[in-house]
Design a protein around this motif. Structure first.
Motif, PDB file in Angstrom:
ATOM      1  N   UNK A 225     -15.259  45.751  33.631  1.00 54.29           N
ATOM      2  CA  UNK A 225     -15.832  46.523  34.727  1.00 54.29           C
ATOM      3  C   UNK A 225     -15.147  47.884  34.792  1.00 54.29           C
ATOM      4  N   UNK A 226     -15.836  48.849  35.376  1.00 52.60           N
ATOM      5  CA  UNK A 226     -15.292  50.202  35.475  1.00 52.60           C
ATOM      6  C   UNK A 226     -14.538  50.423  36.779  1.00 52.60           C
ATOM      7  N   UNK A 227     -14.237  49.336  37.492  1.00 54.51           N
ATOM      8  CA  UNK A 227     -13.602  49.475  38.798  1.00 54.51           C
ATOM      9  C   UNK A 227     -12.176  50.020  38.682  1.00 54.51           C
TER      10      UNK A 227
ATOM     11  N   UNK B 189      -4.378  65.555  28.721  1.00 53.84           N
ATOM     12  CA  UNK B 189      -3.409  64.581  28.231  1.00 53.84           C
ATOM     13  C   UNK B 189      -4.112  63.626  27.290  1.00 53.84           C
ATOM     14  N   UNK B 190      -3.694  62.367  27.304  1.00 52.07           N
ATOM     15  CA  UNK B 190      -4.313  61.373  26.429  1.00 52.07           C
ATOM     16  C   UNK B 190      -4.386  60.029  27.133  1.00 52.07           C
ATOM     17  N   UNK B 191      -5.496  59.329  26.951  1.00 53.47           N
ATOM     18  CA  UNK B 191      -5.617  57.982  27.486  1.00 53.47           C
ATOM     19  C   UNK B 191      -4.621  57.061  26.810  1.00 53.47           C
ATOM     20  N   UNK B 192      -4.162  56.053  27.528  1.00 53.90           N
ATOM     21  CA  UNK B 192      -3.301  55.037  26.934  1.00 53.90           C
ATOM     22  C   UNK B 192      -4.126  54.189  25.966  1.00 53.90           C
ATOM     23  N   UNK B 193      -3.472  53.492  25.024  1.00 55.08           N
ATOM     24  CA  UNK B 193      -4.229  52.636  24.095  1.00 55.08           C
ATOM     25  C   UNK B 193      -5.127  51.626  24.806  1.00 55.08           C
ATOM     26  N   UNK B 194      -4.628  51.032  25.898  1.00 58.02           N
ATOM     27  CA  UNK B 194      -5.466  50.072  26.625  1.00 58.02           C
ATOM     28  C   UNK B 194      -6.682  50.755  27.225  1.00 58.02           C
ATOM     29  N   UNK B 195      -6.503  51.968  27.759  1.00 51.67           N
ATOM     30  CA  UNK B 195      -7.620  52.693  28.356  1.00 51.67           C
ATOM     31  C   UNK B 195      -8.660  53.063  27.302  1.00 51.67           C
ATOM     32  N   UNK B 196      -8.205  53.399  26.096  1.00 46.92           N
ATOM     33  CA  UNK B 196      -9.136  53.690  25.014  1.00 46.92           C
ATOM     34  C   UNK B 196      -9.991  52.459  24.719  1.00 46.92           C
ATOM     35  N   UNK B 197      -9.345  51.292  24.643  1.00 38.17           N
ATOM     36  CA  UNK B 197     -10.086  50.053  24.376  1.00 38.17           C
ATOM     37  C   UNK B 197     -11.116  49.790  25.465  1.00 38.17           C
ATOM     38  N   UNK B 198     -10.751  50.008  26.709  1.00 39.80           N
ATOM     39  CA  UNK B 198     -11.690  49.781  27.811  1.00 39.80           C
ATOM     40  C   UNK B 198     -12.830  50.795  27.785  1.00 39.80           C
ATOM     41  N   UNK B 199     -12.518  52.047  27.432  1.00 41.14           N
ATOM     42  CA  UNK B 199     -13.575  53.046  27.314  1.00 41.14           C
ATOM     43  C   UNK B 199     -14.570  52.650  26.232  1.00 41.14           C
ATOM     44  N   UNK B 200     -14.084  51.994  25.187  1.00 39.83           N
ATOM     45  CA  UNK B 200     -14.966  51.546  24.114  1.00 39.83           C
ATOM     46  C   UNK B 200     -16.013  50.543  24.561  1.00 39.83           C
ATOM     47  N   UNK B 201     -15.832  49.959  25.721  1.00 40.77           N
ATOM     48  CA  UNK B 201     -16.803  49.000  26.245  1.00 40.77           C
ATOM     49  C   UNK B 201     -17.689  49.589  27.337  1.00 40.77           C
ATOM     50  N   UNK B 202     -17.576  50.894  27.575  1.00 44.74           N
ATOM     51  CA  UNK B 202     -18.393  51.544  28.603  1.00 44.74           C
ATOM     52  C   UNK B 202     -19.698  52.054  28.003  1.00 44.74           C
ATOM     53  N   UNK B 203     -20.795  51.617  28.551  1.00 43.84           N
ATOM     54  CA  UNK B 203     -22.110  52.060  28.096  1.00 43.84           C
ATOM     55  C   UNK B 203     -22.406  53.463  28.621  1.00 43.84           C
ATOM     56  N   UNK B 204     -23.258  54.221  27.927  1.00 46.96           N
ATOM     57  CA  UNK B 204     -23.691  55.512  28.471  1.00 46.96           C
ATOM     58  C   UNK B 204     -24.228  55.344  29.886  1.00 46.96           C
ATOM     59  N   UNK B 205     -23.839  56.251  30.757  1.00 43.00           N
ATOM     60  CA  UNK B 205     -24.230  56.162  32.158  1.00 43.00           C
ATOM     61  C   UNK B 205     -23.194  55.492  33.030  1.00 43.00           C
ATOM     62  N   UNK B 206     -22.206  54.836  32.410  1.00 48.51           N
ATOM     63  CA  UNK B 206     -21.144  54.198  33.187  1.00 48.51           C
ATOM     64  C   UNK B 206     -20.334  55.259  33.927  1.00 48.51           C
ATOM     65  N   UNK B 207     -19.868  54.901  35.119  1.00 49.86           N
ATOM     66  CA  UNK B 207     -19.045  55.815  35.920  1.00 49.86           C
ATOM     67  C   UNK B 207     -17.608  55.325  35.882  1.00 49.86           C
ATOM     68  N   UNK B 208     -16.701  56.238  35.556  1.00 45.26           N
ATOM     69  CA  UNK B 208     -15.286  55.885  35.434  1.00 45.26           C
ATOM     70  C   UNK B 208     -14.434  56.862  36.240  1.00 45.26           C
ATOM     71  N   UNK B 209     -13.173  56.497  36.407  1.00 42.20           N
ATOM     72  CA  UNK B 209     -12.194  57.407  36.996  1.00 42.20           C
ATOM     73  C   UNK B 209     -10.956  57.449  36.113  1.00 42.20           C
TER      74      UNK B 209
END
Length: 305
Positions: A175-177, A264-284
């Motif tokens: 989830x993008x929460x 800056x740069x996303x952490x490795x875990x954040x990169x992995x989570x971004x990889x599961x975000x579909x187009x149109x997903x809202x993130x912070x």
């Protein structure tokens, strides 16, 4: 004899492993699995090396024909996988028999699923890795950087073990929460105060103009006192801000140097989570200091001890 034949592919299935390292001074990027956490779990389920070669399946559209009995494992996105038209659960290993058909339809949760085989899928190693990077024509099944296509035959050499599953408490939350952690970079002080507030307090939308080189984020316009810098090496997850003020997160297939200022740069875990975000997903985005990011990464790696 092949173990699996690609019966149909939309060209979004790639052979990936942990990536290609030690060659960026040659202008060669790392490649490798976008969601490395899910790849680790898929390999862990079979007792493989965590970075063994897997099939990264983006958005579904893949049908595989099993040519021999064996064991496979699936982790990552729910792409409505079925085995002989029966639903197949992710985050576990499973048995297959010769003649069975494994199908991935379309996303239900997440964007990328990872299919692992005993010992890892075999492919042409280029510069020490089978990671597929289309832009550089490197890696993949034949070493030419091409995605898996109809008629391709894949094999593995390991022996399947006992069936296994990922403990429910350790299954990643797609989830993008929860915000994506970002280690602030050297140019952070060049951004206007309002832009820094907006960067970490407003929603960002994953743009459709995204791929394995980078994910574009759309939202408030960020302003920087410098429009460009002397090109320098860019790490995985670097968040560049071009003149239009819309950030680009640089990913596995990124260029090796860049000249836009960076938040800056996303952490490795954040990169992995971004990889599961579909187009149109809202993130912070959430700013963190390097030491906090290191501790988060260390705790995450304890999953596979």
């Amino acid at each position: 004899m092949s173990a699996i034949t690609v019966d149909y592919s939309r060209s979004l299935a790639l052979l990936q492993d942990g990536g290609r390292f030690g060659v960026r001074h040659l202008g060669v990027t790392q490649g490798g699995a976008f969601d490395w956490v899910s790849m680790y779990w898929a390999n862990w389920l079979l007792g493989n090396a965590l970075d063994a070669a897997v099939i990264e399946i983006t958005l579904g559209g893949l049908r595989l024909l099993c040519e021999r009995d064996g064991s496979l494992a699936l982790a990552g996105a729910d792409l409505q996988a079925t085995l002989d038209d029966r639903p197949l659960q992710s985050w576990r290993s499973f048995s297959v028999r010769r003649g069975q058909v494994l199908t991935f339809a379309q996303p239900r949760l997440g964007a990328r699923a990872y299919l692992a085989a005993p010992g890892g899928f075999e492919g042409e190693r280029v510069l020490g890795s089978v990671a597929t990077v289309a832009r550089e024509s490197l890696g993949g099944l034949r070493g030419d950087g091409q995605p898996l296509r109809t008629g391709d035959r894949l094999n593995w050499s390991g022996q399947g073990g006992a069936l296994n599953q990922v403990p429910e408490a350790r299954i990643p939350d797609f989830s993008a929460a929860r915000p994506l952690d970002l280690v602030v970079g050297a140019q952070i002080g060049e951004f206007a105060g309002q832009s820094l507030y907006d960067a970490f307090n407003c929603d960002w939308t994953v743009d459709t103009r995204s791929d394995r080189m980078g994910v574009r984020l759309t939202g408030p316009q960020l302003r920087c006192r410098v429009s460009g810098i002397v090109s320098e090496g860019v790490p995985l997850g670097a968040v560049q801000v071009p003149p239009d003020g819309q950030p680009i997160v640089l990913l596995n297939d990124r260029q090796t140097i860049g000249g836009y200022p960076r938040l800056g740069a996303l952490t490795p875990e954040a990169v992995a989570r971004l990889g599961q975000c579909l187009p149109g997903s809202r993130i912070r985005l959430r700013p963190v200091v390097q030491r906090s990011a290191e501790l988060i990464q260390q705790r995450l790696l304890l999953n596979w001890r």
